[in-house]
Motif scaffolding. Structure first.
Motif, PDB file in Angstrom:
ATOM      1  N   LYS A   1     -43.392 -69.706  -4.979  1.00 42.33           N
ATOM      2  CA  LYS A   1     -44.029 -68.390  -4.898  1.00 42.33           C
ATOM      3  C   LYS A   1     -43.875 -67.810  -3.491  1.00 42.33           C
ATOM      4  O   LYS A   1     -43.658 -68.536  -2.525  1.00 42.33           O
ATOM      5  CB  LYS A   1     -45.519 -68.507  -5.240  1.00 42.33           C
TER       6      LYS A   1
ATOM      7  N   ASP B   1     -46.743 -74.573  -5.695  1.00 40.32           N
ATOM      8  CA  ASP B   1     -46.573 -73.141  -5.959  1.00 40.32           C
ATOM      9  C   ASP B   1     -45.226 -72.825  -6.585  1.00 40.32           C
ATOM     10  O   ASP B   1     -44.977 -71.683  -6.994  1.00 40.32           O
ATOM     11  CB  ASP B   1     -46.734 -72.341  -4.662  1.00 40.32           C
TER      12      ASP B   1
ATOM     13  N   GLU C   1     -45.261 -65.528  -0.161  1.00 35.25           N
ATOM     14  CA  GLU C   1     -46.467 -65.189   0.582  1.00 35.25           C
ATOM     15  C   GLU C   1     -46.182 -63.979   1.465  1.00 35.25           C
ATOM     16  O   GLU C   1     -45.097 -63.878   2.051  1.00 35.25           O
ATOM     17  CB  GLU C   1     -46.911 -66.379   1.440  1.00 35.25           C
TER      18      GLU C   1
ATOM     19  N   TYR D   1     -43.606 -60.869  -8.831  1.00 35.93           N
ATOM     20  CA  TYR D   1     -42.690 -62.006  -8.799  1.00 35.93           C
ATOM     21  C   TYR D   1     -43.471 -63.314  -8.925  1.00 35.93           C
ATOM     22  O   TYR D   1     -43.079 -64.216  -9.680  1.00 35.93           O
ATOM     23  CB  TYR D   1     -41.882 -62.006  -7.502  1.00 35.93           C
ATOM     24  N   ASN D   2     -44.571 -63.428  -8.208  1.00 35.24           N
ATOM     25  CA  ASN D   2     -45.376 -64.650  -8.273  1.00 35.24           C
ATOM     26  C   ASN D   2     -45.944 -64.877  -9.673  1.00 35.24           C
ATOM     27  O   ASN D   2     -46.021 -66.014 -10.150  1.00 35.24           O
ATOM     28  CB  ASN D   2     -46.510 -64.598  -7.246  1.00 35.24           C
ATOM     29  N   GLU D   3     -46.340 -63.795 -10.341  1.00 38.77           N
ATOM     30  CA  GLU D   3     -46.818 -63.915 -11.719  1.00 38.77           C
ATOM     31  C   GLU D   3     -45.703 -64.426 -12.629  1.00 38.77           C
ATOM     32  O   GLU D   3     -45.927 -65.292 -13.489  1.00 38.77           O
ATOM     33  CB  GLU D   3     -47.307 -62.558 -12.222  1.00 38.77           C
TER      34      GLU D   3
ATOM     35  N   VAL E   1     -44.000 -58.573  -4.648  1.00 42.56           N
ATOM     36  CA  VAL E   1     -44.412 -59.954  -4.355  1.00 42.56           C
ATOM     37  C   VAL E   1     -45.382 -60.459  -5.419  1.00 42.56           C
ATOM     38  O   VAL E   1     -45.234 -61.574  -5.936  1.00 42.56           O
ATOM     39  CB  VAL E   1     -45.052 -60.049  -2.949  1.00 42.56           C
ATOM     40  N   GLU E   2     -46.360 -59.626  -5.783  1.00 37.66           N
ATOM     41  CA  GLU E   2     -47.367 -60.043  -6.762  1.00 37.66           C
ATOM     42  C   GLU E   2     -46.754 -60.265  -8.135  1.00 37.66           C
ATOM     43  O   GLU E   2     -47.043 -61.272  -8.809  1.00 37.66           O
ATOM     44  CB  GLU E   2     -48.472 -58.981  -6.845  1.00 37.66           C
TER      45      GLU E   2
ATOM     46  N   THR F   1     -41.557 -68.025   1.651  1.00 37.35           N
ATOM     47  CA  THR F   1     -41.792 -68.887   0.490  1.00 37.35           C
ATOM     48  C   THR F   1     -42.905 -69.872   0.810  1.00 37.35           C
ATOM     49  O   THR F   1     -42.945 -70.453   1.898  1.00 37.35           O
ATOM     50  CB  THR F   1     -40.520 -69.663   0.120  1.00 37.35           C
ATOM     51  N   SER F   2     -43.815 -70.046  -0.127  1.00 40.58           N
ATOM     52  CA  SER F   2     -44.931 -70.959   0.077  1.00 40.58           C
ATOM     53  C   SER F   2     -44.431 -72.376   0.356  1.00 40.58           C
ATOM     54  O   SER F   2     -43.496 -72.854  -0.283  1.00 40.58           O
ATOM     55  CB  SER F   2     -45.832 -70.970  -1.163  1.00 40.58           C
TER      56      SER F   2
ATOM     57  N   ALA G   1     -44.946 -68.170 -11.940  1.00 36.30           N
ATOM     58  CA  ALA G   1     -45.986 -69.019 -12.531  1.00 36.30           C
ATOM     59  C   ALA G   1     -45.796 -69.131 -14.038  1.00 36.30           C
ATOM     60  O   ALA G   1     -45.925 -70.230 -14.613  1.00 36.30           O
ATOM     61  CB  ALA G   1     -47.372 -68.453 -12.212  1.00 36.30           C
TER      62      ALA G   1
END
Length: 517
Positions: A385, A382, A387, A291-293, A288-289, A376-377, A296
């Protein structure tokens, strides 16, 4: 094309011909400058694509285990008494519990040794003749010998004994070179200055033997001795089976046991195994972390503002600017190079589709990431991203691990193609498998654009071919400008020659008129 001719500027006209030629050529440099700027932009784009590809590969590596069922089967072991037995899972245990009812630790082979307290400071001469027989070998130490030279003589005697100086305890240690119960250190015929009845010497030596069960050095003051021992295997009874490991660290049924003390039947030790849900949780959290990076980073590239008035700087422009001015300018010049890039936006859409599409082979209702606490946020800023509800994820890992495993690592019944090219295979496959293959396709697509991460020399990518064309254009334009420069110089030289001839004629006429008056 080049020229090596020496040029003289304005000898007849007095004009700065070199400056004038440069200005005339500079007016024609517009196309060359644009090509050089295009080359710089190409290099920046290539570097940016490759940087993104490196991040894709890193994300793929960090999360690739989510596609493997074995990653969800990882076990961990717990000892009921870690002070006696430590345990680590290194394979695939077949039992959930291991009861150690008895254990005797292994012992390593040991050499016989004996230590004598010195009666002499380090570095000082012995001051006595000391002779003795060591394991049947006669040795004589001279009065001028020091502790160091005495040790050298003992070690070179071939008595099967190694001597050493223990400085902190100010003692000399004699150790058998053989490790076994049969090893020995025996001193006989000890004499000081020829006197066999002397009761002391400056090395603190005594007659005696250390061998097996015998130790005749023990009664002598200031002497420490250790008998030799044979190596002995451990004896361990696990779940009723007795084994004899060669050491105190051994592997049994996929578990590494570290035996730290003997165990008796009155106080057995139990080692239990269970699925390591903690490491599985960390793997999913990392996914998750990471993927979010990645989201972004990719979104920042495709939405970055483009400053079209800031073109790459030429060397001449840089020469007129400070380092800080150049840095600020190039920040804007590099901004927005991949704005609206279809390859990147397509990759983002494919990745979202990988975990938004339900897993057809999912069981117990686990078909979406939301079923295990990953959503998904709802904040549009976002850009999709994820959550993570850590409490919910930990709960489902404990209560329904098999369904979580299937959500990520389910396999399709279709063997042809992959999840990128075959929709049915995509829908039947777990999310981990989908992501792995989508990322692989993305890495390949960017490699075609800017070169593979593994390629040392790139000549086949789109940007590499574009760069080759640009460099050919630069070379042609440089040749054209050189020819133009040569033409201007010839024209000015012709003018200079004509003016020089006219000046000569004028001088001759003046002479003629002056001569006739």
């Amino acid at each position: 094309m080049s020229t090596t001719s020496i040029r003289f500027s304005g000898l007849a006209s007095g004009m700065d011909t070199e400056s004038m030629v440069k200005q005339l050529v500079d007016v024609q440099k517009g196309r060359l400058i644009k090509l050089q700027q295009a080359k710089m932009t190409n290099n920046w784009k290539t570097d940016t694509y490759r940087d993104i590809n490196t991040k894709l590969a890193s994300f793929r590596t960090a999360t690739e285990n989510l596609r493997l069922q074995s990653s969800f089967n990882k076990q961990t072991a717990f000892s009921s008494n870690s002070a006696q037995v430590a345990s680590t899972v290194i394979g695939t245990p077949t039992a959930s519990s291991y009861n150690i009812t008895e254990a005797t630790m292994a012992t390593e082979a040991r050499a016989a040794s004996v230590g004598f307290t010195l009666n002499i400071p380090s570095g000082e001469a012995i001051g006595q003749e000391i002779s003795f027989t060591l394991n049947g070998t006669d040795i004589t130490l001279a009065p001028e010998d020091t502790i160091s030279s005495a040790i050298t003589k003992i070690n070179n005697a071939g008595a099967g004994v190694k001597a050493s100086h223990f400085k902190d305890g100010n003692s000399i240690i004699l150790t058998s070179t053989t490790k076994a119960a049969s090893s020995q250190v025996e001193i006989t015929n000890l004499a000081v200055n020829g006197d066999t009845t002397a009761t002391s010497n400056r090395l603190g030596l005594f007659n005696g033997i250390v061998y097996g069960s015998e130790d005749t050095f023990s009664p002598n003051n200031g002497v420490t001795a250790a008998k030799g021992l044979d190596a002995k295997n451990a004896m361990v009874t696990i779940n009723g089976l007795t084994i004899n490991p060669t050491g105190n660290s051994f592997t049994f049924d996929g578990i590494k046991f570290d035996l730290k003390s003997n165990i008796t039947s009155s106080q057995p030790v139990t080692v239990e195994t269970k699925t390591d849900t903690g490491s599985i949780f960390e793997n999913i959290k990392t996914f998750v972390e990471k993927y979010n990076e990645l989201v972004a980073d990719l979104n920042s590239k495709i939405t970055e503002k483009r400053y079209r008035d800031f073109s790459p700087l030429t060397d001449e422009q840089k020469s007129e600017m400070s380092d800080r001015e150049i840095e600020l300018w190039e920040e804007k010049a590099k901004s927005g190079l991949l704005t609206g890039d279809r390859t990147l936006s397509g990759l983002l859409n494919d990745l979202r589709n990988s975990f938004m599409t339900p897993v057809a082979n999912g069981d117990e209702g686990f078909k979406f990431l939301s079923d295990i606490g990953i959503t998904t946020s709802k904040n549009y800023r976002d850009n999709g991203k994820l959550e993570l509800d850590e409490t919910k994820l930990k709960a489902v890992l404990e209560s329904n691990l098999s369904s979580v495993r299937n959500l990520f690592s389910a396999t399709s019944s279709i063997t042809e193609g992959n999840t990128v090219t075959n929709k049915t295979k995509h829908d039947e496959s777990g999310i981990g498998r989908r992501l792995y293959e989508r990322l692989g396709q993305g890495i390949s697509d960017l490699g075609k654009k800017a070169g593979s991460l593994n390629s040392i020399v790139d000549v086949n990518s789109v940007l590499a071919k574009e760069l080759k064309n640009i460099e050919s254009g630069i070379s042609r334009e440089q040749d054209r400008l050189l020819q133009l420069e040569n033409r201007y110089w010839k024209q000015f030289q012709a003018m200079e020659n004509a003016m020089q001839k006219a000046n000569s004629q004028s001088g001759w006429l003046m002479q003629q008129f002056g001569g006739g008056m």
